[in-house]
Design a protein around this motif. Structure first.
Motif, PDB file in Angstrom:
ATOM      1  N   THR A 143      -8.835  12.020   5.811  1.00  0.00           N
ATOM      2  CA  THR A 143      -7.830  12.032   4.743  1.00  0.00           C
ATOM      3  C   THR A 143      -6.482  12.505   5.259  1.00  0.00           C
ATOM      4  O   THR A 143      -5.433  11.899   4.980  1.00  0.00           O
ATOM      5  CB  THR A 143      -8.298  12.930   3.590  1.00  0.00           C
ATOM      6  N   GLN A 181      -8.061   1.214  -2.702  1.00  0.00           N
ATOM      7  CA  GLN A 181      -7.716   1.836  -3.987  1.00  0.00           C
ATOM      8  C   GLN A 181      -7.115   3.219  -3.792  1.00  0.00           C
ATOM      9  O   GLN A 181      -6.346   3.697  -4.621  1.00  0.00           O
ATOM     10  CB  GLN A 181      -8.959   1.936  -4.868  1.00  0.00           C
ATOM     11  N   ARG A 182      -7.436   3.849  -2.659  1.00  0.00           N
ATOM     12  CA  ARG A 182      -6.962   5.211  -2.396  1.00  0.00           C
ATOM     13  C   ARG A 182      -5.832   5.224  -1.350  1.00  0.00           C
ATOM     14  O   ARG A 182      -5.476   6.292  -0.846  1.00  0.00           O
ATOM     15  CB  ARG A 182      -8.142   6.064  -1.912  1.00  0.00           C
ATOM     16  N   ASP A 183      -5.321   4.033  -1.030  1.00  0.00           N
ATOM     17  CA  ASP A 183      -4.231   3.890  -0.045  1.00  0.00           C
ATOM     18  C   ASP A 183      -4.609   4.444   1.327  1.00  0.00           C
ATOM     19  O   ASP A 183      -3.753   4.895   2.097  1.00  0.00           O
ATOM     20  CB  ASP A 183      -2.954   4.596  -0.536  1.00  0.00           C
ATOM     21  N   ASN A 184      -5.892   4.395   1.652  1.00  0.00           N
ATOM     22  CA  ASN A 184      -6.347   4.810   2.987  1.00  0.00           C
ATOM     23  C   ASN A 184      -6.290   3.590   3.922  1.00  0.00           C
ATOM     24  O   ASN A 184      -7.312   3.013   4.298  1.00  0.00           O
ATOM     25  CB  ASN A 184      -7.770   5.368   2.927  1.00  0.00           C
ATOM     26  N   TYR A 213     -12.741   0.086  -1.429  1.00  0.00           N
ATOM     27  CA  TYR A 213     -12.785   1.493  -1.841  1.00  0.00           C
ATOM     28  C   TYR A 213     -11.586   2.252  -1.267  1.00  0.00           C
ATOM     29  O   TYR A 213     -10.879   2.975  -1.987  1.00  0.00           O
ATOM     30  CB  TYR A 213     -14.099   2.128  -1.367  1.00  0.00           C
ATOM     31  N   HIS A 214     -11.352   2.088   0.022  1.00  0.00           N
ATOM     32  CA  HIS A 214     -10.252   2.802   0.660  1.00  0.00           C
ATOM     33  C   HIS A 214      -8.891   2.240   0.253  1.00  0.00           C
ATOM     34  O   HIS A 214      -7.902   2.974   0.205  1.00  0.00           O
ATOM     35  CB  HIS A 214     -10.410   2.759   2.179  1.00  0.00           C
TER      36      HIS A 214
END
Length: 1005
Positions: A495, A878-881, A875-876
């Motif tokens: 993160t 959506q979290r801007d990863n 998934y990532h």
């Protein structure tokens, strides 16, 4: 002969052709420059005079219808011919009355027939002179008028220029005005270079001084120009010049700037060297630099000072600005100026030495230590605590990149802490946060004090976020990722690294970029995400290049990680070769920290390859190097390597001693990066020593730590270790954890008796193939029904279906007994074909039929992995990863070999499955291209999108992305070709012409 610029045109008018022809021959023979026109009547002569430009005329007096006198009268009456010299030809000597009449109608001379050749030629020559004199007088008159007009224009132009600067014209300016009007070129056709030469030599002194001073500046901000100007209104002057294209004014970031063409600026700078004294030039430089410093434009201030070799003032700027200079523009703006400072000057000053060292550091050059240590000693000599603090903050990087001076920096850590505490409140926020980042690195890598690092992060990361300082947020998130990595908290490390990488695109530079990508490689390596490690190494290589990697410890670290990866894959010989090459590198020899790790790894590999004597030599040499270098927290890894090496050599007690020491050191520093590996190796070592209680305790700790980390990997993992751990694993949940690890890294699973069996690899993307170890089996070797059974198992939940369900799908119209016979035959053929390639364990381990259920077990299926990867990417996303998104998408790229069951005819639900996977492939390509586009990697993005077009030529999303990329590259040819192919593809799919036009118009084409 009279020379003329143009041909003389003479008109002969006589009603006697003989006379005319005779005269023509005389004239053409003696005066070839004279063009002769002839007329045999007055009317014909008048017509010629209207049509031609006549310079002179000889006219016969006695002609029928209209005589010569009347013709002269008419010629004089018309403006076009009123000034033509006219000579009248008479049959005898002209009487006084005739002469009077001739003069009255405009003739200026007479000639009597028969005409003498000499007289005729003489008269013509006189006529020529008359024409020349008249023409010359006309031209002189025109020139005089032009000069008067130009002088007036120059006066108006120059007076306008002077008034723009001074507001009005004094009496003394009038004489100057007329003088300049004779000197300057025509304003309508201005010679720019000549104008400025005159401006700095002929204009009043304030004008000359102002222009010469301003020419010394690389850029000319209007407020600074006003401050330096000796002209009342310099802005009006430049505005006046810009209207005549001799200068330019423009607003940049809300500030007005004055511009001269580079050629003119070079000319003025040369004049400034001649017209301004050295003291005056220095005053300009210092005044301008001070103005820039007040606005914190350090690059502009330093540019002026370095250009004038004002190195004392340069050092003062370095002292004033400090680490504020180390922003993302450092390499472009500040570093080139530091390079211009002579080394002979820099060695005399601490601040100049410091920034020479920073330059070397930012370019990852080997001489960084010489400059930084020189700066440290200079500051120490003059007791400059600020200089010492900033130098220490930069020396932190040396052990990280070069593996040198570890003990020295460790000894200076307390001084670093003290100086930072003393100066904390006097520092600018940016500089304070940069020093805090460096101190955090020192606490982490020198002292191994994770508590101190956590405290630094808690205070300073919050401040960076509050002040919205993106670059400092990037650095501190990088520190947070390194801190979490050392703790074995991979989710936090991921993160934090994501945050750092997301900011990096706006403010990254080589030093921090290299550190970012190094941490990314280490994170992937330590968390066992080895599929993405190779690509991350390529990103690192593109950042700092092969030579820079060799100049630092980067190359050695990457070799170390590669060798560890090869060991994990069981390729010990390749791993040994990789380590051997790395140890031959001269920079690795100088980097004692990396040398110790590589030697110990080589010792372990030799021990696993039964090369006992040399293994011990490498092991002990590596351990001693680590003791000499120092390292505290880093010693844990060396002890882990040493313990596993002694275990491979069969010296289990010695292995236990070193591993126990490693575990104690790990707990001392509260690190968990190596903790799992230490417990695992201690468990098997104590078991070999017969200490079952200690072994069981370490097994329990090992599984608890591995379960808590939720990552099926740990440093020190090998196939040999799992073989030793398996008999010690007693609980079901522990076996599940171990099986996950085995499946991921060794392609093995556990059967019902907890014995290891290899995974069956099933490839459906691009081919239909089974692999087990080195053996492969193409499913086209069995019948259609057998393939259908296997395909249904692949698609089924948990890869298991009842026989009744299969019979209903494959033979819905057949009686049950016939359907069962068909199933048994197809299943039997499939099983026998698999046993032929993979042995008799197929029906026990892989294709299992029991209790009316057919199951596919212990299999790794590429379509399952492909779908899991896109789910992870979403998934990532959506979290801007984005970093983790990209790794998942590149993993899909490796899996994709072509469309689902390519080349096979499908029925039932299978065509839908093929379409679904194809759409996932297109989604993957589009997402990956978008991520590459964000990093300006347009060519690679274009290649990926063309892969998508080969699958679906009318995919409007891909077409839109490609159009955007081509337009960004200004490649109109590629745009046209893309749209043509799109149109053809739509036509093939039988779209109507109107629909095609609308679709293309919607793309903005």
């Amino acid at each position: 002969m009279v020379e003329r610029e143009r041909q003389f045109t003479l008109l002969l008018v006589d009603d006697n052709p003989t006379n005319v022809l005779l005269l023509v021959k005389i004239i053409e023979f003696d005066l070839p420059e004279v063009r002769v026109l002839t007329a045999f009547s007055a009317a014909e002569g008048l017509a010629l005079a209207e049509q031609e430009n006549i310079d002179g005329a000889f006219i016969d007096v006695q002609m029928p219808q209209m005589d010569g006198l009347e013709m002269c009268r008419q010629l004089r009456a018309k403006p076009r011919t009123a000034t033509i010299p006219l000579v009248l030809m008479t049959a005898h000597v002209a009487a006084p009355k005739m002469r009077a009449e001739g003069l009255e109608v405009g003739a200026y001379d007479f000639i009597s027939q028969p005409i003498s050749n000499i007289e005729m030629l003489a008269r013509i020559k006189v006529m020529l002179r008359l024409c020349q004199d008249e023409q010359r007088a006309t031209e002189q008159s025109q020139q005089l008028q032009q000069q008067i007009q130009e002088h007036s224009e120059r006066l108006r132009w120059i007076s306008g220029l002077l008034i723009s600067g001074n507001g009005s014209l004094a009496e003394t300016d009038q004489q100057l005005l007329h003088h300049l009007a004779t000197q300057l070129p025509d304003p309508a056709n201005m010679d720019e270079k000549k104008f400025f030469e005159k401006l700095v030599t002929e204009f009043p002194l304030p004008w000359r001084q102002t222009l010469l001073k301003l020419s010394l500046l690389d850029s000319i901000p209007l407020p600074l120009a006003k401050k330096m100007s000796e002209i009342a209104d310099v802005e009006a002057v430049f505005d006046y010049l810009s209207r005549h294209q001799l200068a330019f004014t423009e607003k940049l970031d809300g500030e007005g700037y004055l511009f001269l063409r580079q050629e003119i600026k070079n000319l003025l700078r040369q004049k400034a060297k001649e017209g301004l004294s050295e003291k005056e030039r220095q005053q300009v430089c210092i005044l301008a630099a001070d103005w820039y410093l007040q606005r914190q434009d350090y690059a502009a201030a330093l540019g002026l000072l370095v250009a004038e070799e004002q190195y004392t003032a340069v050092s003062q700027v370095f002292n004033q600005a400090g680490l504020l200079l180390l922003n993302h523009n450092y390499s472009l703006c500040i570093a080139p100026l530091v390079e211009k400072i002579p080394a002979s000057v820099a060695v005399t000053c601490g601040w100049l030495s410091l920034f020479k060292g920073i330059n070397a550091l930012h370019r990852l050059l080997f001489d960084v230590d010489d400059w930084l240590e020189l700066a440290y000693r200079k500051f120490q000599e003059i007791n400059d605590p600020r200089g010492q603090l900033l130098t220490l903050s930069q020396q932190v990087y040396q052990p990280l990149f070069w593996g040198r001076s570890f003990n020295r920096e460790l000894k200076r850590l307390k001084l670093f802490q003290l100086l930072f505490a003393e100066q904390l409140n006097d520092m600018e926020p940016v500089e304070r946060l940069k020093v805090a980042f460096s101190l955090g690195l020192a606490e982490l890598y020198f002292a191994g004090d994770l508590t101190a690092v956590e405290e630094i992060l808690t205070i300073n990361l919050a401040q960076a976020q509050q002040l919205q300082l993106s670059e400092q947020q990037m650095e501190l998130n990088l520190l947070r990722s390194m801190y979490a990595l050392q703790q074995g908290r991979f989710l936090v490390a991921h993160t934090a690294l994501e945050h750092a990488l997301s900011i990096r695109s706006a403010c990254g530079y080589l030093l921090v970029d290299s550190l970012l990508y190094l941490v990314a490689c280490s994170l992937l390596h330590d968390s066992g995400q080895l599929d993405g490690l190779q690509r991350q190494r390529q990103v690192l290589s593109s950042c700092c290049g092969h030579e820079m990697q060799k100049n630092t410890g980067i190359s050695a670290l990457l070799s170390y990680q590669t060798a560890c990866q090869l060991l994990l894959q069981g390729e010990k010989q390749k791993a040994l070769e990789t380590v051997a090459v790395a140890l031959l590198d001269g920079q690795t020899v100088n980097n004692l920290q990396m040398q110790s790790q590589l030697l110990q790894l080589r010792g372990w590999l030799k021990a696993l390859s039964d090369q006992d004597p040399s293994a011990l030599s490498d092991l002990e040499t590596g351990l001693q190097l680590r003791r000499d270098v120092g390292g505290g927290i880093h010693y844990v890894e060396n002890l882990l390597l040493a313990g596993s090496t002694y275990f491979a050599l069969g010296q289990f007690e010695r292995a236990s001693q070193l591993l126990t020491e490693g575990l104690a050191t790990s707990k001392k520093y509260k690190e968990e990066r190596y903790r799992i590996g230490l417990h695992a190796w201690l468990a098997v070592a104590r078991a070999r020593c017969g200490d079952t209680a200690a072994a069981a305790e370490h097994v329990c700790c090992f599984y608890e730590c591995l379960k808590r980390r939720r990552v099926p990997f740990f440093l020190g993992l090998t196939r040999e270790l799992t073989d030793e751990l398996l008999p010690l694993t007693k609980l079901n949940w522990q076996r599940i954890v171990l099986e996950t690890l085995l499946q991921k890294h060794f392609l093995t699973s556990l059967d019902e008796n907890y014995q290891q069996i290899p995974l069956l690899k099933v490839s459906c993307l691009g081919k239909f193939q089974l692999s087990l170890g080195q053996e492969t089996f193409e499913l086209n070797q069995v019948g259609v029904t057998s393939r259908q059974i296997f395909t249904l198992l692949i698609m089924a939940p948990n890869h298991s279906l009842s026989i009744e369900s299969m019979m209903g799908r494959l033979w819905p119209e057949s009686p049950q007994n016939k359907a069962r016979n068909n199933f048994d035959t197809a299943h039997s053929r499939l099983r026998r074909a698999m046993e032929k390639h993979f042995g008799q364990n197929v029906k026990r381990h892989y294709l299992i039929l029991e209790k009316g259920m057919l199951s596919l077990r212990h299999a790794q299926i590429d379509t399952v992995e492909f779908v899991a990867a896109i789910d992870s990417a979403r998934y990532h996303l959506q979290r801007d990863n984005f970093w983790q998104v990209e790794r998942a998408l590149w993993g899909m790229e490796q899996l994709w070999g072509g469309e689902f069951l390519s080349g096979y005819d499908l029925d039932g639900e299978l065509p839908l499955q093929r379409e679904r996977l194809t759409q996932l492939r297109l989604e993957q390509l589009c997402l990956l291209a978008q991520l590459l586009q964000r990093r300006q990697q347009r060519d690679e993005a274009i290649k990926l999108l063309h892969k998508g077009l080969s699958i679906e030529p009318t995919h409007d999303g891909i077409i839109s992305q490609l159009l955007l990329l081509y337009r960004q590259q200004q490649d109109s040819r590629a745009v046209g070709l893309l749209l043509d192919n799109y149109r053809i593809a739509l036509q093939r799919e039988e779209y109507e012409a109107e629909e095609i036009a609308e679709l293309i118009e919607a793309l903005g084409a």
